[in-house]
Design a protein around this motif. Structure first.
Motif, PDB file in Angstrom:
ATOM      1  N   UNK A  70       0.876  -1.035  -0.050  1.00 26.85           N
ATOM      2  CA  UNK A  70      -0.083   0.141   0.473  1.00 26.85           C
ATOM      3  C   UNK A  70       0.253   1.298   0.272  1.00 26.85           C
ATOM      4  N   UNK A  71       2.348   1.466   0.272  1.00 30.83           N
ATOM      5  CA  UNK A  71       3.440   1.654   0.364  1.00 30.83           C
ATOM      6  C   UNK A  71       4.064   2.635  -1.241  1.00 30.83           C
ATOM      7  N   UNK A  72       3.266   1.497  -1.856  1.00 28.63           N
ATOM      8  CA  UNK A  72       3.962   2.058  -3.416  1.00 28.63           C
ATOM      9  C   UNK A  72       3.508   3.005  -3.962  1.00 28.63           C
ATOM     10  N   UNK A  73       4.306   4.173  -4.599  1.00 30.56           N
ATOM     11  CA  UNK A  73       4.570   5.339  -5.032  1.00 30.56           C
ATOM     12  C   UNK A  73       3.824   5.951  -3.917  1.00 30.56           C
ATOM     13  N   UNK A  74       3.870   6.141  -2.593  1.00 30.31           N
ATOM     14  CA  UNK A  74       3.471   6.812  -1.946  1.00 30.31           C
ATOM     15  C   UNK A  74       4.123   8.275  -2.272  1.00 30.31           C
ATOM     16  N   UNK A  75       3.834   9.560  -1.216  1.00 24.48           N
ATOM     17  CA  UNK A  75       4.920  10.422  -0.851  1.00 24.48           C
ATOM     18  C   UNK A  75       4.649  11.265  -0.072  1.00 24.48           C
ATOM     19  N   UNK A  76       5.321  11.628   0.647  1.00 23.87           N
ATOM     20  CA  UNK A  76       5.275  12.798   1.959  1.00 23.87           C
ATOM     21  C   UNK A  76       5.972  13.874   1.959  1.00 23.87           C
ATOM     22  N   UNK A  77       5.792  14.945   2.843  1.00 13.84           N
ATOM     23  CA  UNK A  77       6.490  15.979   3.420  1.00 13.84           C
ATOM     24  C   UNK A  77       6.350  16.709   4.872  1.00 13.84           C
ATOM     25  N   UNK A  78       6.980  17.396   5.020  1.00 12.22           N
ATOM     26  CA  UNK A  78       7.113  17.922   6.387  1.00 12.22           C
ATOM     27  C   UNK A  78       8.132  18.423   6.429  1.00 12.22           C
ATOM     28  N   UNK A  79       8.990  18.793   8.227  1.00 14.78           N
ATOM     29  CA  UNK A  79       9.547  19.184   8.708  1.00 14.78           C
ATOM     30  C   UNK A  79      11.105  18.421   9.052  1.00 14.78           C
ATOM     31  N   UNK A  80      12.432  18.842   8.408  1.00 11.97           N
ATOM     32  CA  UNK A  80      13.740  17.838   9.065  1.00 11.97           C
ATOM     33  C   UNK A  80      14.645  18.485  10.009  1.00 11.97           C
ATOM     34  N   UNK A  81      15.082  17.756  11.443  1.00 11.98           N
ATOM     35  CA  UNK A  81      15.549  19.190  11.693  1.00 11.98           C
ATOM     36  C   UNK A  81      16.934  17.879  12.033  1.00 11.98           C
ATOM     37  N   UNK A  82      18.519  18.580  12.014  1.00 12.39           N
ATOM     38  CA  UNK A  82      19.336  17.737  12.393  1.00 12.39           C
ATOM     39  C   UNK A  82      20.331  18.284  13.151  1.00 12.39           C
ATOM     40  N   UNK A  83      20.960  18.154  14.446  1.00  6.64           N
ATOM     41  CA  UNK A  83      21.997  18.764  14.926  1.00  6.64           C
ATOM     42  C   UNK A  83      22.845  17.565  15.670  1.00  6.64           C
ATOM     43  N   UNK A  84      24.310  18.304  15.202  1.00  3.04           N
ATOM     44  CA  UNK A  84      25.109  17.054  15.505  1.00  3.04           C
ATOM     45  C   UNK A  84      25.433  16.974  17.177  1.00  3.04           C
ATOM     46  N   UNK A  85      25.788  15.622  17.610  1.00  2.00           N
ATOM     47  CA  UNK A  85      26.156  15.621  19.360  1.00  2.00           C
ATOM     48  C   UNK A  85      27.233  16.837  19.453  1.00  2.00           C
ATOM     49  N   UNK A  86      26.988  16.916  20.885  1.00  2.00           N
ATOM     50  CA  UNK A  86      27.981  17.771  21.634  1.00  2.00           C
ATOM     51  C   UNK A  86      28.793  16.714  22.723  1.00  2.00           C
ATOM     52  N   UNK A  87      29.602  15.754  22.034  1.00  2.00           N
ATOM     53  CA  UNK A  87      30.840  14.923  22.661  1.00  2.00           C
ATOM     54  C   UNK A  87      29.663  13.743  23.292  1.00  2.00           C
ATOM     55  N   UNK A  88      28.667  13.719  23.112  1.00  3.03           N
ATOM     56  CA  UNK A  88      27.940  12.280  23.005  1.00  3.03           C
ATOM     57  C   UNK A  88      28.247  11.482  21.898  1.00  3.03           C
ATOM     58  N   UNK A  89      27.585  10.497  21.709  1.00  2.00           N
ATOM     59  CA  UNK A  89      27.329   9.643  21.295  1.00  2.00           C
ATOM     60  C   UNK A  89      27.074   9.035  19.868  1.00  2.00           C
ATOM     61  N   UNK A  90      25.571   9.941  19.874  1.00  3.36           N
ATOM     62  CA  UNK A  90      25.021   9.770  18.261  1.00  3.36           C
ATOM     63  C   UNK A  90      24.632  11.183  18.210  1.00  3.36           C
ATOM     64  N   UNK A  91      23.366  11.635  16.804  1.00  2.00           N
ATOM     65  CA  UNK A  91      23.097  12.628  16.524  1.00  2.00           C
ATOM     66  C   UNK A  91      21.972  12.868  17.338  1.00  2.00           C
ATOM     67  N   UNK A  92      21.548  14.058  16.969  1.00  2.00           N
ATOM     68  CA  UNK A  92      19.425  14.158  17.083  1.00  2.00           C
ATOM     69  C   UNK A  92      19.428  14.622  15.783  1.00  2.00           C
ATOM     70  N   UNK A  93      18.156  14.073  16.282  1.00  2.00           N
ATOM     71  CA  UNK A  93      17.651  14.048  14.441  1.00  2.00           C
ATOM     72  C   UNK A  93      15.988  14.223  14.294  1.00  2.00           C
ATOM     73  N   UNK A  94      15.205  14.896  13.576  1.00  2.00           N
ATOM     74  CA  UNK A  94      14.131  15.072  13.937  1.00  2.00           C
ATOM     75  C   UNK A  94      13.139  14.982  12.868  1.00  2.00           C
ATOM     76  N   UNK A  95      12.061  13.882  12.309  1.00  2.00           N
ATOM     77  CA  UNK A  95      11.297  14.532  10.787  1.00  2.00           C
ATOM     78  C   UNK A  95      10.124  14.456  11.435  1.00  2.00           C
ATOM     79  N   UNK A  96       9.107  15.413  11.205  1.00  2.00           N
ATOM     80  CA  UNK A  96       8.054  15.936  11.442  1.00  2.00           C
ATOM     81  C   UNK A  96       7.081  15.206  10.849  1.00  2.00           C
ATOM     82  N   UNK A  97       6.119  14.376  10.312  1.00  2.00           N
ATOM     83  CA  UNK A  97       5.696  14.253   9.033  1.00  2.00           C
ATOM     84  C   UNK A  97       4.316  15.316   9.166  1.00  2.00           C
ATOM     85  N   UNK A  98       4.185  15.317   7.620  1.00  2.00           N
ATOM     86  CA  UNK A  98       2.783  16.883   7.689  1.00  2.00           C
ATOM     87  C   UNK A  98       1.422  15.577   8.003  1.00  2.00           C
ATOM     88  N   UNK A  99       1.555  14.388   7.779  1.00  2.00           N
ATOM     89  CA  UNK A  99      -0.056  13.371   8.787  1.00  2.00           C
ATOM     90  C   UNK A  99      -0.012  13.953   9.685  1.00  2.00           C
TER      91      UNK A  99
END
Length: 241
Positions: A70-99
């Motif tokens: 059911x996802x074939x040919x699907x589209x989506x939109x939204x907002x993405x934010x990314x921030x590098x870690x400050x001495x941590x083991x991994x990043x900060x990443x956030x995807x907010x979809x319009x739905x």
């Protein structure tokens, strides 16, 4: 969940690249396009090691391979934010979809929010096992060490740059190939396509990205990201507590 995170992070490389393109020539000089692949990859790695973070709108499309879905040919939109870690083991990443869907990554934990069930499911992420195609975004991992890299021959990629085909040297990365179109002058990725093992393809484009945006750490706080009334659960995965 790991497959979602890998695809999201790889596609995110194009967000900062789009902003860099605003100041770059539309087409790279011929002599730059003919540079050795190793030089282009090294320039790309250096470009993202210097990028602190970004905030952008996105438009995403998915082409299904293998079994019908059911996802074939699907589209989506939204907002993405990314921030590098400050001495941590991994990043900060956030995807907010319009739905209403949300995908959140904070260090070694991730959450997937479903607006239909009003539930956010937590997963553990072992950053040490993530591909360099993901970890190079925050200064870890070397792409040239984990991928066989060649000039791509497919004809449906952006022509304003050098098209590269990346094939993992080890299986089990959550994808079978990655195609990147790289500006040979800056190392910025103009386009990215993630191909999964079953042939499905995930493409993304970004609108009005803000390069090196000052994204606050509080914007990735699970206690604030999800709507009021959200039920927080943990995924039942063997071996994880």
């Amino acid at each position: 969940m790991k497959k979602l995170l890998v695809a999201a992070a790889i596609l995110a490389t194009a967000a900062s690249a789009y902003a860099a393109d605003k100041a770059a020539p539309a087409t790279a000089p011929k002599q730059e396009a003919q540079q050795p692949i190793g030089s282009i990859v090294a320039r790309m790695q250096a470009f993202y090691e210097k990028t602190r973070g970004f905030d952008t709108r996105f438009e995403q499309s998915f082409r299904q391979g293998g079994m019908p879905s059911r996802f074939a040919g699907s589209t989506a939109q939204g907002r993405m934010r990314f921030r590098k870690p400050d001495g941590a083991s991994g990043p900060l990443m956030r995807w907010d979809y319009a739905d209403g869907r949300v995908l959140l990554l904070v260090g070694d934990k991730s959450w997937s929010y479903d607006p239909d069930t009003k539930q956010a499911t937590e997963y553990r992420v072992d950053a040490s096992n993530l591909s360099a195609a993901v970890t190079f975004l925050w200064g870890k991992g070397r792409i040239a060490e984990e991928f066989e890299i060649a000039r791509a021959t497919r004809t449906d990629l952006d022509g304003n740059g050098v098209a590269l085909e990346l094939t993992p040297k080890k299986q089990g990365q959550g994808f079978s190939q990655v195609f990147l179109v790289v500006d040979p002058a800056t190392g910025a990725v103009r386009q990215s396509v993630v191909v999964q093992a079953n042939g499905s393809e995930n493409r993304i484009s970004f609108v009005e990205p803000k390069l090196d945006a000052s994204v606050e750490a509080g914007e990735f706080d699970p206690a604030k990201v999800f709507p009021a009334g959200t039920t927080l659960t943990r995924a039942a995965i063997p071996g994880q507590q």
